[in-house]
Design a protein around this motif. Structure first.
Motif, PDB file in Angstrom:
ATOM      1  N   HIS A  62      49.752  39.439  55.028  1.00 13.88           N
ATOM      2  CA  HIS A  62      48.869  40.699  55.046  1.00 13.88           C
ATOM      3  C   HIS A  62      49.499  41.613  55.462  1.00 13.88           C
ATOM      4  CE1 HIS A  62      46.275  39.297  51.863  1.00 13.88           C
ATOM      5  NE2 HIS A  62      45.577  38.851  52.556  1.00 13.88           N
ATOM      6  N   VAL A  63      51.052  42.378  54.841  1.00  8.99           N
ATOM      7  CA  VAL A  63      51.821  43.457  56.442  1.00  8.99           C
ATOM      8  C   VAL A  63      51.286  44.377  56.293  1.00  8.99           C
ATOM      9  CG1 VAL A  63      53.414  43.506  56.840  1.00  8.99           C
ATOM     10  CG2 VAL A  63      54.050  41.894  55.899  1.00  8.99           C
ATOM     11  N   THR A  64      50.933  44.915  57.030  1.00  9.68           N
ATOM     12  CA  THR A  64      50.305  46.901  56.812  1.00  9.68           C
ATOM     13  C   THR A  64      51.516  47.684  58.106  1.00  9.68           C
ATOM     14  OG1 THR A  64      48.092  46.140  56.729  1.00  9.68           O
ATOM     15  CG2 THR A  64      49.086  48.092  57.575  1.00  9.68           C
ATOM     16  N   VAL A  65      52.405  48.923  57.851  1.00  8.27           N
ATOM     17  CA  VAL A  65      53.331  49.420  58.319  1.00  8.27           C
ATOM     18  C   VAL A  65      52.291  50.082  58.390  1.00  8.27           C
ATOM     19  CG1 VAL A  65      55.521  49.902  58.069  1.00  8.27           C
ATOM     20  CG2 VAL A  65      55.038  47.623  57.252  1.00  8.27           C
ATOM     21  N   GLU A  66      53.069  51.210  59.779  1.00  9.11           N
ATOM     22  CA  GLU A  66      52.095  52.579  60.235  1.00  9.11           C
ATOM     23  C   GLU A  66      53.561  52.751  60.271  1.00  9.11           C
ATOM     24  OE1 GLU A  66      48.548  51.607  62.339  1.00  9.11           O
ATOM     25  OE2 GLU A  66      47.924  50.878  61.227  1.00  9.11           O
ATOM     26  N   PRO A  67      54.017  54.203  59.904  1.00 11.25           N
ATOM     27  CA  PRO A  67      55.237  54.816  60.249  1.00 11.25           C
ATOM     28  C   PRO A  67      54.812  56.004  61.111  1.00 11.25           C
ATOM     29  CG  PRO A  67      54.830  54.988  58.073  1.00 11.25           C
ATOM     30  CD  PRO A  67      53.847  54.067  58.114  1.00 11.25           C
ATOM     31  N   LEU A  68      55.767  56.054  61.982  1.00  9.61           N
ATOM     32  CA  LEU A  68      55.742  57.626  62.529  1.00  9.61           C
ATOM     33  C   LEU A  68      56.631  58.711  62.137  1.00  9.61           C
ATOM     34  CD1 LEU A  68      55.291  56.487  65.714  1.00  9.61           C
ATOM     35  CD2 LEU A  68      53.720  57.795  65.340  1.00  9.61           C
ATOM     36  N   VAL A  69      57.412  58.574  60.510  1.00 10.72           N
ATOM     37  CA  VAL A  69      58.330  59.384  59.761  1.00 10.72           C
ATOM     38  C   VAL A  69      57.857  59.418  58.928  1.00 10.72           C
ATOM     39  CG1 VAL A  69      59.590  59.491  62.672  1.00 10.72           C
ATOM     40  CG2 VAL A  69      59.924  57.159  60.620  1.00 10.72           C
ATOM     41  N   THR A  70      58.858  59.769  58.441  1.00 17.56           N
ATOM     42  CA  THR A  70      58.576  59.846  56.401  1.00 17.56           C
ATOM     43  C   THR A  70      59.570  59.585  55.980  1.00 17.56           C
ATOM     44  OG1 THR A  70      57.433  62.127  56.607  1.00 17.56           O
ATOM     45  CG2 THR A  70      58.134  61.278  54.730  1.00 17.56           C
ATOM     46  N   LEU A  71      59.549  58.311  55.381  1.00 20.83           N
ATOM     47  CA  LEU A  71      60.526  57.419  54.753  1.00 20.83           C
ATOM     48  C   LEU A  71      61.113  57.469  53.479  1.00 20.83           C
ATOM     49  CD1 LEU A  71      58.746  53.997  55.142  1.00 20.83           C
ATOM     50  CD2 LEU A  71      60.047  54.843  57.109  1.00 20.83           C
ATOM     51  N   THR A  72      62.703  57.927  54.045  1.00 22.25           N
ATOM     52  CA  THR A  72      62.731  58.306  52.677  1.00 22.25           C
ATOM     53  C   THR A  72      62.982  56.607  51.973  1.00 22.25           C
ATOM     54  OG1 THR A  72      65.415  57.182  53.193  1.00 22.25           O
ATOM     55  CG2 THR A  72      64.650  58.911  53.576  1.00 22.25           C
ATOM     56  N   ARG A  73      63.768  57.543  50.098  1.00 18.74           N
ATOM     57  CA  ARG A  73      63.525  56.540  49.281  1.00 18.74           C
ATOM     58  C   ARG A  73      64.141  55.495  49.187  1.00 18.74           C
ATOM     59  NH1 ARG A  73      65.050  58.230  43.384  1.00 18.74           N
ATOM     60  NH2 ARG A  73      63.260  59.578  43.841  1.00 18.74           N
ATOM     61  N   ARG A  74      65.102  55.166  50.619  1.00 21.26           N
ATOM     62  CA  ARG A  74      66.544  54.463  50.508  1.00 21.26           C
ATOM     63  C   ARG A  74      65.567  53.020  51.508  1.00 21.26           C
ATOM     64  NH1 ARG A  74      72.356  54.807  52.849  1.00 21.26           N
ATOM     65  NH2 ARG A  74      73.258  52.327  52.980  1.00 21.26           N
ATOM     66  N   GLN A  75      64.944  54.324  52.624  1.00 22.31           N
ATOM     67  CA  GLN A  75      64.218  53.614  53.795  1.00 22.31           C
ATOM     68  C   GLN A  75      62.947  52.652  53.152  1.00 22.31           C
ATOM     69  OE1 GLN A  75      63.364  56.946  56.200  1.00 22.31           O
ATOM     70  NE2 GLN A  75      65.823  56.779  57.354  1.00 22.31           N
ATOM     71  N   ARG A  76      62.598  53.018  52.590  1.00 19.34           N
ATOM     72  CA  ARG A  76      60.992  52.889  51.709  1.00 19.34           C
ATOM     73  C   ARG A  76      61.437  51.176  50.725  1.00 19.34           C
ATOM     74  NH1 ARG A  76      56.248  52.807  49.734  1.00 19.34           N
ATOM     75  NH2 ARG A  76      55.490  51.228  48.713  1.00 19.34           N
ATOM     76  N   ALA A  77      63.320  50.900  50.343  1.00 16.45           N
ATOM     77  CA  ALA A  77      63.576  50.105  49.465  1.00 16.45           C
ATOM     78  C   ALA A  77      63.964  48.960  50.652  1.00 16.45           C
ATOM     79  CB  ALA A  77      64.524  50.380  48.518  1.00 16.45           C
TER      80      ALA A  77
END
Length: 403
Positions: free
Chosen positions: A358-373
């Protein structure tokens, strides 16, 4: 070192891109079986922190194409191409077996940051320390031993004083001889062996890969270059921090490198620049000659605890690797780092339940569509390395609770 040449000016982006490439985070090491490439990755990392085995396995595995944690274990316990021992700062590291002459030559010659902190009556004399190291080396020549077995063997060889329970440790007392345990590792006569059930064992690394420590100056030059290739551009002060050695001594090591090092100016967004150093033949000097800014997409990485790229000890100034909110929310603790285009941009956790991860990622920036991929691909890669089936949750930062 020499200042005769004008110091090229590098951007933070150029530095991050070069370090990504050097460490196999851009394009993983490939071309041979994964287990054979494990020492290549460890070399590129200037040693991998191995206090948390799962973190070391993940950090190395992410840098080797197709690798799993079993490949790292195969390199360690079957090929013996990496060694688990005491490395920089006296902390547990994986080091490449082929480079042990240099690492031992350098680590055993580096002066400690401070004198022995144990009070009189507890600390050992120099003669006692040498007697214990000799006893450890001799005790581990024939077999791997648990800590209790090693303690009995050391007392038998060195004397009853070595077994006096005088060292406060974890709400108990350790025997006197254990003051020299990490020193035996730095001297190259003690390393970790395979676990015996739940018990840690220790071995003498010379049993499988005999070597002679390199002459200190040659060894320090080799380790300094390894450090700068993995962490650079850097300074004597950060090199001292990495080794837990005195800053004046580290400055002397840089000075003795002579023309083998060149200075650069590293631009820090909005805060001017600072001078740092690289090997004279480093690829960044070619990058500095190119006026165009780097356009390489570095992508998203999920780096484990103590990873060489983002670990704060001995590394780049915080404003380069931990910009903006990351300086307050991630830098102040010990977290697994979400890295986006070369800089820390959040944190992440993983919780195993059988084969499920179970991987939980907590970004401090808004991820672009490319970064989400990219992130989804990275989660899949984490699943391959850790040999599990991952699922991904993206949530707000909740610093403090490790999963």
């Amino acid at each position: 070192m020499t200042n005769e040449q004008a110091a090229p000016r590098l951007t933070g982006g150029q530095v991050c891109a070069a370090r990504f490439a050097a460490q196999g985070l851009g394009t993983p090491f490939a071309g041979d079986t994964p287990a054979t490439l494990v020492p290549v990755a460890v070399t590129a990392m200037a040693g991998a922190h191995a206090q948390v085995m799962s973190a070391a396995e993940l950090g190395i595995g992410l840098r080797v194409e197709g690798a799993t944690r079993q490949d790292v274990r195969e390199a360690l316990w079957q090929h013996h191409s990496i060694v688990k021992t005491y490395g920089p700062r006296g902390t547990v590291h994986f080091l490449p077996a082929a480079e042990m002459p240099y690492w031992v030559g350098a680590l055993s010659s580096a002066p400690p940051m401070a004198s022995n902190a144990f009070p009189e009556g507890v600390r050992m004399t120099d003669d006692q320390t040498e007697a214990v190291i000799e006893a450890i080396a001799d005790s581990l020549k024939a077999a791997d031993l648990t800590i209790d077995e090693l303690g009995d063997a050391v007392v038998e060889r060195a004397g009853e004083w070595a077994g006096d329970l005088v060292m406060p440790a974890f709400q108990t007392m350790w025997p006197r001889w254990r003051q020299a345990q990490h020193l035996a590792g730095l001297r190259g006569v003690l390393a970790f062996g395979p676990n015996r059930g739940r018990k840690v064992t220790y071995t003498n690394p010379h049993r499988l890969n005999p070597f002679e420590p390199a002459e200190p100056r040659e060894a320090l030059g080799h380790v300094l270059r390894a450090y700068l290739n993995a962490y650079g551009p850097s300074t004597p002060q950060r090199f001292a921090h990495w080794l837990a050695a005195p800053k004046p001594w580290a400055a002397e090591v840089f000075a003795e490198a002579g023309d083998g090092l060149r200075p650069v100016q590293v631009e820090l967004d909005g805060e001017g620049s600072g001078e740092a150093w690289l090997p004279a033949d480093h690829v960044l000097f070619e990058a500095a000659a190119d006026a165009a800014p780097p356009t390489e997409h570095l992508g998203v990485r999920l780096l484990p605890y103590f990873d060489t790229y983002s670990y704060r000890v001995g590394n780049q100034p915080p404003e380069l690797l931990y910009p903006g909110k990351a300086a307050d929310r991630v830098l102040r603790g010990n977290f697994q780092n979400l890295v986006v285009d070369g800089v820390v941009a959040g944190l992440w956790h993983v919780r195993r339940s059988g084969r499920k991860l179970h991987v939980t990622v907590e970004p401090l920036v808004t991820l672009t569509r490319r970064q989400r991929a990219d992130l989804e691909e990275q989660v899949d890669r984490v699943g391959v390395v850790l040999e599990g089936r991952p699922d991904l949750t993206i949530g707000p930062v909740t610093v403090g609770g490790h999963a």
